[in-house]
Design a protein around this motif. Structure first.
Motif, PDB file in Angstrom:
ATOM      1  N   LEU A  95       0.842  -1.189   0.000  1.00  9.75           N
ATOM      2  CA  LEU A  95       0.000   0.000   0.000  1.00  9.75           C
ATOM      3  C   LEU A  95       0.882   1.246   0.000  1.00  9.75           C
ATOM      4  O   LEU A  95       1.483   1.599   1.028  1.00  9.75           O
ATOM      5  CB  LEU A  95      -0.932  -0.010   1.208  1.00  9.75           C
ATOM      6  CG  LEU A  95      -1.929  -1.173   1.274  1.00  9.75           C
ATOM      7  CD1 LEU A  95      -2.793  -1.072   2.522  1.00  9.75           C
ATOM      8  CD2 LEU A  95      -2.803  -1.210   0.029  1.00  9.75           C
ATOM      9  N   GLY A  96       0.991   1.866  -1.160  1.00  9.51           N
ATOM     10  CA  GLY A  96       1.804   3.068  -1.292  1.00  9.51           C
ATOM     11  C   GLY A  96       3.262   2.802  -1.008  1.00  9.51           C
ATOM     12  O   GLY A  96       3.827   1.783  -1.413  1.00  9.51           O
ATOM     13  N   GLU A  97       3.903   3.698  -0.246  1.00 15.07           N
ATOM     14  CA  GLU A  97       5.298   3.551   0.143  1.00 15.07           C
ATOM     15  C   GLU A  97       5.419   3.147   1.609  1.00 15.07           C
ATOM     16  O   GLU A  97       6.444   3.378   2.248  1.00 15.07           O
ATOM     17  CB  GLU A  97       6.046   4.871  -0.098  1.00 15.07           C
ATOM     18  CG  GLU A  97       6.060   5.329  -1.538  1.00 15.07           C
ATOM     19  CD  GLU A  97       6.793   4.344  -2.437  1.00 15.07           C
ATOM     20  OE1 GLU A  97       7.836   3.788  -1.992  1.00 15.07           O
ATOM     21  OE2 GLU A  97       6.328   4.104  -3.570  1.00 15.07           O
ATOM     22  N   THR A  98       4.379   2.523   2.139  1.00 11.63           N
ATOM     23  CA  THR A  98       4.349   2.157   3.553  1.00 11.63           C
ATOM     24  C   THR A  98       4.736   0.693   3.749  1.00 11.63           C
ATOM     25  O   THR A  98       4.998  -0.042   2.793  1.00 11.63           O
ATOM     26  CB  THR A  98       2.945   2.380   4.132  1.00 11.63           C
ATOM     27  OG1 THR A  98       2.049   1.376   3.618  1.00 11.63           O
ATOM     28  CG2 THR A  98       2.410   3.757   3.761  1.00 11.63           C
ATOM     29  N   SER A  99       4.736   0.271   5.007  1.00 11.89           N
ATOM     30  CA  SER A  99       4.972  -1.134   5.348  1.00 11.89           C
ATOM     31  C   SER A  99       3.684  -1.942   5.387  1.00 11.89           C
ATOM     32  O   SER A  99       3.711  -3.139   5.689  1.00 11.89           O
ATOM     33  CB  SER A  99       5.692  -1.233   6.702  1.00 11.89           C
ATOM     34  OG  SER A  99       6.974  -0.645   6.639  1.00 11.89           O
ATOM     35  N   PHE A 100       2.564  -1.305   5.101  1.00 11.15           N
ATOM     36  CA  PHE A 100       1.292  -2.018   5.046  1.00 11.15           C
ATOM     37  C   PHE A 100       1.168  -2.757   3.719  1.00 11.15           C
ATOM     38  O   PHE A 100       1.652  -2.296   2.680  1.00 11.15           O
ATOM     39  CB  PHE A 100       0.120  -1.046   5.204  1.00 11.15           C
ATOM     40  CG  PHE A 100      -0.068  -0.547   6.607  1.00 11.15           C
ATOM     41  CD1 PHE A 100      -0.779  -1.297   7.535  1.00 11.15           C
ATOM     42  CD2 PHE A 100       0.475   0.676   7.006  1.00 11.15           C
ATOM     43  CE1 PHE A 100      -0.957  -0.839   8.827  1.00 11.15           C
ATOM     44  CE2 PHE A 100       0.308   1.133   8.296  1.00 11.15           C
ATOM     45  CZ  PHE A 100      -0.404   0.377   9.216  1.00 11.15           C
ATOM     46  N   PHE A 101       0.482  -3.901   3.768  1.00 11.34           N
ATOM     47  CA  PHE A 101       0.284  -4.688   2.555  1.00 11.34           C
ATOM     48  C   PHE A 101      -1.035  -5.447   2.626  1.00 11.34           C
ATOM     49  O   PHE A 101      -1.624  -5.616   3.709  1.00 11.34           O
ATOM     50  CB  PHE A 101       1.442  -5.671   2.344  1.00 11.34           C
ATOM     51  CG  PHE A 101       1.565  -6.728   3.421  1.00 11.34           C
ATOM     52  CD1 PHE A 101       0.985  -7.978   3.276  1.00 11.34           C
ATOM     53  CD2 PHE A 101       2.271  -6.457   4.597  1.00 11.34           C
ATOM     54  CE1 PHE A 101       1.100  -8.943   4.264  1.00 11.34           C
ATOM     55  CE2 PHE A 101       2.395  -7.406   5.592  1.00 11.34           C
ATOM     56  CZ  PHE A 101       1.810  -8.665   5.434  1.00 11.34           C
ATOM     57  N   VAL A 102      -1.497  -5.878   1.464  1.00  9.30           N
ATOM     58  CA  VAL A 102      -2.719  -6.679   1.349  1.00  9.30           C
ATOM     59  C   VAL A 102      -2.329  -8.088   0.923  1.00  9.30           C
ATOM     60  O   VAL A 102      -1.944  -8.312  -0.232  1.00  9.30           O
ATOM     61  CB  VAL A 102      -3.699  -6.073   0.333  1.00  9.30           C
ATOM     62  CG1 VAL A 102      -4.916  -6.986   0.141  1.00  9.30           C
ATOM     63  CG2 VAL A 102      -4.139  -4.682   0.778  1.00  9.30           C
ATOM     64  N   PRO A 103      -2.403  -9.084   1.818  1.00 10.73           N
ATOM     65  CA  PRO A 103      -2.114 -10.464   1.430  1.00 10.73           C
ATOM     66  C   PRO A 103      -3.344 -11.093   0.774  1.00 10.73           C
ATOM     67  O   PRO A 103      -4.480 -10.824   1.157  1.00 10.73           O
ATOM     68  CB  PRO A 103      -1.798 -11.137   2.767  1.00 10.73           C
ATOM     69  CG  PRO A 103      -2.605 -10.372   3.771  1.00 10.73           C
ATOM     70  CD  PRO A 103      -2.677  -8.954   3.267  1.00 10.73           C
TER      71      PRO A 103
END
Length: 270
Positions: free
Chosen positions: A198-206
């Motif tokens: 997600l963007g340039e963050t450490s968040f992600f969608v598995p």
């Protein structure tokens, strides 16, 4: 068997704390880097899965069970969930295991013999094991998207015992007091798995999706998962919704198993 899906307030509380944890951590790209070295991941997880379904006995009795959302954990005697992966370059191997033993005193059993439908109270004990093994290949690895294709097998091991209420009056029911069922199936599966940053963050969608079947008993099986996660250097935390479905058939009599609910996972990377 018939179990109702549940919602876990604690899991959603953990999800609300993820942004706070993120503010205290260094930004990490959650997309794996493909190299010519080995990389490993081990993921223990808690899956608050409700179960819906039915099990047939000699094509004349069918057992259904319903467990309300506030009683699922109290009916769980033992359970374990673990996922593991190993990669070398673009090639890899993944394995997943789910085991649970449940007991419930409020199930129902229907007699299907001679076109009759007598429903009686019963107690159901169930032992469920689902094991997946697959080879993987990284079909795409960019800065924001990572996708593995997978081909493998899924093993189902379901054993159940239903103890019927002996006090059955004024009904055409003629069945035994205790019914046993044992279902074993091995099915080929294929699918995709991966994550989106997600963007340039450490968040992600598995995400995860597979489908297969074709054995003598399991005509179709499928698993889907989608969620939200946050990556640290050594561990990823993720909250997602997971669904596992089986369509079973034996001598033209069909039954099914459907497990679905939220899951909380911690992936340790090394």
């Amino acid at each position: 068997m018939r179990y109702q899906s549940i919602k876990l307030p604690a899991a959603f509380l953990v999800a609300s704390l993820l942004p706070i944890c993120a503010s205290l951590a260094e930004e990490v790209n959650p997309i794996p880097v493909v190299t010519d070295d080995f990389r490993f991941a081990v993921t223990p997880y808690l899956w608050a899965a409700g179960i819906t379904g039915s099990v047939d006995y000699n094509n004349v009795q069918r057992a259904h069970t319903h467990i309300s959302s506030d009683k699922v954990l109290s009916n769980l005697s033992i359970g374990g969930m673990l996922d593991g992966e190993v990669h070398y370059g673009r090639w890899g191997l993944m394995a997943n295991a789910v085991f649970a033993k449940l007991s419930h005193n409020g199930s129902k059993s229907s007699n299907l013999q001679h076109g009759l439908s007598a429903t009686v109270d019963s107690k159901t004990d169930a032992w469920l094991g689902v094991y997946t093994l697959a080879g993987t290949y990284t079909v795409y690895a960019g800065q924001s998207i990572y996708v593995d294709g997978l081909v493998g097998v899924r093993f189902l091991n379901l054993n159940s015992k239903v103890q019927l209420d002996a006090s059955i009056a004024n009904t055409p029911y003629t069945g035994h007091k205790t019914l046993y069922s044992s279902v074993h199936a091995t099915d080929a599966i294929g699918g995709v798995k991966g994550r989106v940053r997600l963007g340039e963050t450490s968040f992600f969608v598995p995400f995860y999706l597979d489908a297969g079947g074709g054995s003598a008993i399991a005509k179709f099986t499928s698993q889907q998962a989608l969620g939200i996660g946050y990556a640290y250097k050594a561990v990823d935390l993720a909250l997602y919704y997971n669904n596992l479905y089986y369509s079973l058939s034996n001598d033209k009599v069909s039954s099914y198993i459907n497990l679905s609910g939220p899951a909380l996972a911690a992936t340790f990377k090394f």
